[in-house]
Design a protein around this motif. Sequence first.
Motif, PDB file in Angstrom:
ATOM      1  N   LEU A   1       2.270 -76.845  51.811  1.00 30.44           N
ATOM      2  CA  LEU A   1       1.712 -76.555  53.139  1.00 30.44           C
ATOM      3  C   LEU A   1       1.055 -77.799  53.737  1.00 30.44           C
ATOM      4  O   LEU A   1       1.204 -78.078  54.918  1.00 30.44           O
ATOM      5  CB  LEU A   1       0.682 -75.435  53.020  1.00 30.44           C
TER       6      LEU A   1
ATOM      7  N   GLU B   1      16.384 -81.373  52.683  1.00 34.25           N
ATOM      8  CA  GLU B   1      15.013 -81.876  52.484  1.00 34.25           C
ATOM      9  C   GLU B   1      14.385 -81.236  51.246  1.00 34.25           C
ATOM     10  O   GLU B   1      14.637 -80.070  50.970  1.00 34.25           O
ATOM     11  CB  GLU B   1      14.143 -81.474  53.689  1.00 34.25           C
ATOM     12  N   PRO B   2      13.586 -81.987  50.487  1.00 37.51           N
ATOM     13  CA  PRO B   2      12.936 -81.362  49.335  1.00 37.51           C
ATOM     14  C   PRO B   2      11.876 -80.377  49.803  1.00 37.51           C
ATOM     15  O   PRO B   2      11.377 -80.483  50.914  1.00 37.51           O
ATOM     16  CB  PRO B   2      12.293 -82.553  48.609  1.00 37.51           C
TER      17      PRO B   2
ATOM     18  N   LYS C   1      11.387 -73.441  57.274  1.00 37.84           N
ATOM     19  CA  LYS C   1      11.151 -72.756  55.999  1.00 37.84           C
ATOM     20  C   LYS C   1       9.766 -72.112  55.985  1.00 37.84           C
ATOM     21  O   LYS C   1       9.583 -71.004  55.480  1.00 37.84           O
ATOM     22  CB  LYS C   1      11.286 -73.767  54.844  1.00 37.84           C
ATOM     23  N   LEU C   2       8.803 -72.807  56.568  1.00 32.73           N
ATOM     24  CA  LEU C   2       7.449 -72.242  56.642  1.00 32.73           C
ATOM     25  C   LEU C   2       7.462 -70.971  57.499  1.00 32.73           C
ATOM     26  O   LEU C   2       6.842 -69.963  57.141  1.00 32.73           O
ATOM     27  CB  LEU C   2       6.461 -73.275  57.225  1.00 32.73           C
ATOM     28  N   GLN C   3       8.180 -71.013  58.617  1.00 33.79           N
ATOM     29  CA  GLN C   3       8.268 -69.817  59.470  1.00 33.79           C
ATOM     30  C   GLN C   3       8.934 -68.663  58.712  1.00 33.79           C
ATOM     31  O   GLN C   3       8.518 -67.512  58.841  1.00 33.79           O
ATOM     32  CB  GLN C   3       9.045 -70.122  60.761  1.00 33.79           C
TER      33      GLN C   3
ATOM     34  N   LYS D   1       8.400 -78.796  50.461  1.00 33.54           N
ATOM     35  CA  LYS D   1       7.116 -79.451  50.688  1.00 33.54           C
ATOM     36  C   LYS D   1       6.002 -78.434  50.553  1.00 33.54           C
ATOM     37  O   LYS D   1       6.214 -77.239  50.715  1.00 33.54           O
ATOM     38  CB  LYS D   1       7.096 -80.065  52.086  1.00 33.54           C
TER      39      LYS D   1
ATOM     40  N   ILE E   1       3.588 -80.130  55.177  1.00 30.08           N
ATOM     41  CA  ILE E   1       4.239 -79.629  56.401  1.00 30.08           C
ATOM     42  C   ILE E   1       3.310 -79.804  57.603  1.00 30.08           C
ATOM     43  O   ILE E   1       3.751 -80.121  58.701  1.00 30.08           O
ATOM     44  CB  ILE E   1       4.657 -78.143  56.230  1.00 30.08           C
TER      45      ILE E   1
ATOM     46  N   ILE F   1      11.555 -76.446  68.020  1.00 27.74           N
ATOM     47  CA  ILE F   1      11.799 -77.883  67.849  1.00 27.74           C
ATOM     48  C   ILE F   1      11.397 -78.362  66.447  1.00 27.74           C
ATOM     49  O   ILE F   1      11.137 -79.547  66.239  1.00 27.74           O
ATOM     50  CB  ILE F   1      11.040 -78.697  68.932  1.00 27.74           C
ATOM     51  N   GLY F   2      11.326 -77.404  65.514  1.00 30.07           N
ATOM     52  CA  GLY F   2      10.854 -77.752  64.169  1.00 30.07           C
ATOM     53  C   GLY F   2      11.939 -78.364  63.296  1.00 30.07           C
ATOM     54  O   GLY F   2      13.127 -78.226  63.572  1.00 30.07           O
ATOM     55  N   ASN F   3      11.490 -79.051  62.226  1.00 38.51           N
ATOM     56  CA  ASN F   3      12.439 -79.581  61.238  1.00 38.51           C
ATOM     57  C   ASN F   3      12.707 -78.511  60.173  1.00 38.51           C
ATOM     58  O   ASN F   3      12.199 -77.379  60.282  1.00 38.51           O
ATOM     59  CB  ASN F   3      11.901 -80.878  60.611  1.00 38.51           C
ATOM     60  N   GLU F   4      13.457 -78.867  59.158  1.00 44.31           N
ATOM     61  CA  GLU F   4      13.850 -77.897  58.136  1.00 44.31           C
ATOM     62  C   GLU F   4      12.640 -77.300  57.403  1.00 44.31           C
ATOM     63  O   GLU F   4      12.596 -76.095  57.129  1.00 44.31           O
ATOM     64  CB  GLU F   4      14.785 -78.581  57.126  1.00 44.31           C
ATOM     65  N   ALA F   5      11.669 -78.158  57.103  1.00 47.04           N
ATOM     66  CA  ALA F   5      10.475 -77.694  56.384  1.00 47.04           C
ATOM     67  C   ALA F   5       9.669 -76.711  57.240  1.00 47.04           C
ATOM     68  O   ALA F   5       9.151 -75.705  56.740  1.00 47.04           O
ATOM     69  CB  ALA F   5       9.606 -78.891  56.004  1.00 47.04           C
ATOM     70  N   GLN F   6       9.598 -77.009  58.527  1.00 46.75           N
ATOM     71  CA  GLN F   6       8.844 -76.112  59.421  1.00 46.75           C
ATOM     72  C   GLN F   6       9.561 -74.771  59.595  1.00 46.75           C
ATOM     73  O   GLN F   6       8.919 -73.729  59.708  1.00 46.75           O
ATOM     74  CB  GLN F   6       8.645 -76.794  60.785  1.00 46.75           C
TER      75      GLN F   6
ATOM     76  N   LEU G   1       2.638 -76.916  65.540  1.00 44.65           N
ATOM     77  CA  LEU G   1       3.542 -75.801  65.834  1.00 44.65           C
ATOM     78  C   LEU G   1       4.921 -76.322  66.253  1.00 44.65           C
ATOM     79  O   LEU G   1       5.015 -77.231  67.069  1.00 44.65           O
ATOM     80  CB  LEU G   1       2.964 -74.930  66.948  1.00 44.65           C
ATOM     81  N   PRO G   2       5.979 -75.720  65.689  1.00 44.65           N
ATOM     82  CA  PRO G   2       7.327 -76.226  65.990  1.00 44.65           C
ATOM     83  C   PRO G   2       7.964 -75.591  67.235  1.00 44.65           C
ATOM     84  O   PRO G   2       9.167 -75.402  67.280  1.00 44.65           O
ATOM     85  CB  PRO G   2       8.097 -75.841  64.720  1.00 44.65           C
ATOM     86  N   PHE G   3       7.130 -75.248  68.209  1.00 47.75           N
ATOM     87  CA  PHE G   3       7.667 -74.602  69.415  1.00 47.75           C
ATOM     88  C   PHE G   3       7.346 -75.433  70.650  1.00 47.75           C
ATOM     89  O   PHE G   3       6.373 -76.180  70.669  1.00 47.75           O
ATOM     90  CB  PHE G   3       7.022 -73.219  69.621  1.00 47.75           C
ATOM     91  N   LYS G   4       8.141 -75.241  71.680  1.00 48.79           N
ATOM     92  CA  LYS G   4       7.798 -75.861  72.963  1.00 48.79           C
ATOM     93  C   LYS G   4       7.901 -74.805  74.065  1.00 48.79           C
ATOM     94  O   LYS G   4       8.460 -73.718  73.846  1.00 48.79           O
ATOM     95  CB  LYS G   4       8.703 -77.050  73.262  1.00 48.79           C
TER      96      LYS G   4
END
Lengths: 103, 183
Positions: free
Chosen positions: A7, A2-3, B123-125, A5, A10, B116-121, A14-17
């Motif tokens: 902030l 992925e390129p 990278k942010l972490q 990005k 993005i 459950i994040g994608n690649e960009a997320q 939150l990318p958590f569950k």
Amino acid sequence: MEPNKTLEQIGTELPFKVPENYFDQFASQFEETIAAKKPRHITLRKKWMSIAAMFIGILVLGQLLYKLYDKQTVNKQDNYEAYVLMQVDEASLVDCYVNNSSK
Amino acid sequence: MTASETELQLQLKDSHKRAGAFSALVRLYQERLYWHIRKMVLSHEDANDVLQNTFMKGWNGLDNFRGDAQFSTWLYRIATNETLSFLSNKRLRNLQSLGSIEDNLLHNLQSDSHFIGNEAQLKLQKAILTLPEKQRLVFNMKYFEEITYDQMSEILETSSGALKASYHHAVKKIEKYFNEELD
């Protein structure tokens, strides 16, 4: 790949569950825990009791120290008497007792 | 603060209603506090432990809550302190291993089934983990939770000006991290 990005792209999601029903279970379990445990808090009565216990402690300690001091003073007096008597010979002592009883 | 929150806070002073009121407040604030902690410790298991310690400390220390701040602010403070001491204990335990605690957190995150994040997320972490701990805290609170600087100032007991500067600096560092990754 992925390129990169920014902030903004993005986003703020939150990318958590969490496991299913986690929050319900957490709250219920915590409720059970605190139902069994009362919060630790010092009541006013307990505070007064600790202050009273401290005063009693000071009084007992004071009494003990006073007794010790008193005993030492008596001992000093006894020693002084013995010391004075040692300096006087027996004839003078008898003389002194005879004189006192005749008065 | 809603009327029910005020009512629950008042009930905390009544020994008969205390446990019920505290349980209701746990239900009210648990999600917010969980995410506040989770963003710092990253793993669900660790966040769960810290959240339990937070509420237990709150329950045992109810007499220390003087009511000069909101109850939620007081709980946030406890959660923040618990999180930071959890991380510092982890750091101490990690002294003997080669990698830093941040490497450790990142490694665990990549293999975490609750991520459950994608690649960009991801990278942010990674970028967030390059920030110093306190700055990470400020960035997370502002960026993900959108907490106002005034609220943050009460929780972290730091001036709003310093928090603004810290957040601004954090954003710059993250952007720089992204640009370096691109090169």
